[in-house]
Design an enzyme around this catalytic site. Structure first.
Site, short mmCIF file in Angstrom:
data_model
loop_
_atom_site.label_atom_id
_atom_site.label_comp_id
_atom_site.label_asym_id
_atom_site.label_seq_id
_atom_site.Cartn_x
_atom_site.Cartn_y
_atom_site.Cartn_z
CB SER A 40 -0.96 -0.05 1.19
OG SER A 40 -2.00 0.88 1.05
CG ASP A 126 -6.45 -3.94 -3.38
OD1 ASP A 126 -7.19 -3.09 -2.86
OD2 ASP A 126 -5.23 -4.00 -3.17
CG HIS A 158 -5.45 -2.81 0.38
ND1 HIS A 158 -4.79 -2.38 -0.75
CD2 HIS A 158 -4.92 -2.11 1.42
CE1 HIS A 158 -3.91 -1.45 -0.42
NE2 HIS A 158 -3.97 -1.28 0.89
#
Length: 363
Positions: A40, A126, A158
């Site tokens: 991320s 995701d 995610h």
């Protein structure tokens, strides 16, 4: 210094300094060949530091991220073009951002990236950083000449992916570590290090050390937490064995401030590191609600560290650009993390000499 004596020395420091190393040990690390990884915001930081310091960093593993320079210093792009609406990305503008940094010598020459390696992962499910962001990164890195391994076929939300710990594969939520029966830690490092790594073994709890990160930043705008962590495999502790360095960047809401050591100890990287003499640095971010604006403890991939006055955060709300320095070798976070790496490699004279030569060239 013998291995057992070195371990005793490190353990003694921990006891004397309330379990926190005040100085990172000088180990035998060749900084050329350093690898990085992250998820991320940590994925974006991994790409940023790889491009900024490509003379040294030769591999990156980017999980749920997108192209380097994607936001171009604009907060509004972080949640739109670079996360939820990647089909709207102005790819030409992103390419121009990297070209400008290269032309201005704010990053190492991008020719160093040719032949370097990058692993790119985008989970099929995701819904935070949409998978197309990974494809955009793939296109960017292809143009820059990197060797790539892409993984787009795992039905993951995610998260950092494991084969033994975390939520179910398509779960969305904390700690953003999902069990998809896939050993991402081993697969990423094995690719970056040429496919020759030994199988993972059990990491040793006593080989994970907390250190004082406050020695590596002078401005609160850097947004670093008071402590960071480093995993030092048994064979690397005496400073004689030449070991490799890997730097891992956690994602938003995954720092020790939020999760304790769960992210550091459960994603599986330390198991791979122990078996393969890889020292792992885990720098940590701190949450900040206003100054700087970093409420979820993210790495800086949109420029929040660039606002250096009490009035500057208003720039976030009128959507003015923060500039591009956060992407450069002089960016507050990149510079701080690399200083940690330099201290860890201080036991290797060749690395010290190369760093000195690089500094002389910049002057």
């Amino acid at each position: 210094m013998g291995k057992s004596l070195m371990l005793f020395y490190l353990a003694t420091i921990l006891i004397v300094n309330a379990s926190v190393l005040q100085k990172l040990p000088a180990l035998n690390i060749d900084l050329v060949g350093t690898t990085v990884s992250g998820i991320s915001s940590g994925a974006y930081m991994s790409g940023q530091i790889h491009v900024a310091l490509s003379s040294f960093i030769k591999g990156s593993a980017i999980v749920a991220g997108g192209p380097v320079g994607c936001t171009r210093g604009y907060l509004m792009y972080s949640t739109t073009e670079c996360m939820a609406i990647p089909q709207d990305l102005n790819i030409k503008s992103v390419d121009e951002t990297i070209d400008k940094l290269n032309k201005d010598k704010k990053i190492d020459d991008i020719s160093n990236l040719k032949g370097a390696k990058s692993y790119i992962f985008a989970g099929l499910k995701d819904t935070i950083v949409f998978p197309l962001n990974g494809v955009h990164l793939q296109d960017q890195f292809n143009k820059l000449g990197l060797q790539l391994k892409t993984v787009y076929d795992i039905p993951a939300e995610h998260a950092y992916i494991t084969n033994s710990f975390g939520n179910v594969c398509d779960f969305k939520g904390s700690p953003y570590i999902n069990n998809c029966s896939y050993n991402q830690a081993y697969e990423t490092l094995n690719y970056l290090y040429g496919g020759q790594l030994k199988d993972s073994t059990k990491a040793i709890d006593q080989n994970l050390f907390e250190f004082n990160q406050q020695n590596y930043f002078s401005s609160f705008m850097t947004s670093l937490y008071s402590s960071g962590y480093v995993y030092i495999p048994t064979n690397c502790a005496d400073g004689k064995t030449k070991c490799r360095l890997h730097i891992n960047f956690h994602g938003c809401k995954q720092s020790v401030e939020v999760l304790g050591k769960n992210y550091i100890t459960m994603i599986g990287i330390n198991d791979v590191a122990e078996a393969n003499d890889i020292i792992v640095l885990y720098p940590q971010i701190v949450k900040s609600p206003i100054f700087p604006f970093n409420p979820e403890g993210c790495w800086d991939w949109w420029g929040y560290t660039e606002w250096n006055s009490m009035l500057a955060p208003t720039g976030y709300y009128n959507l003015n650009s923060a500039g591009l320095n956060f992407l450069s070798k002089d960016g507050l976070q990149i510079k701080s993390v690399w200083k940690m790496a330099q201290d860890l490699a201080a036991g290797n004279k060749a690395s010290q000499q190369l760093e000195y030569e690089q500094e002389q060239e910049q002057e």
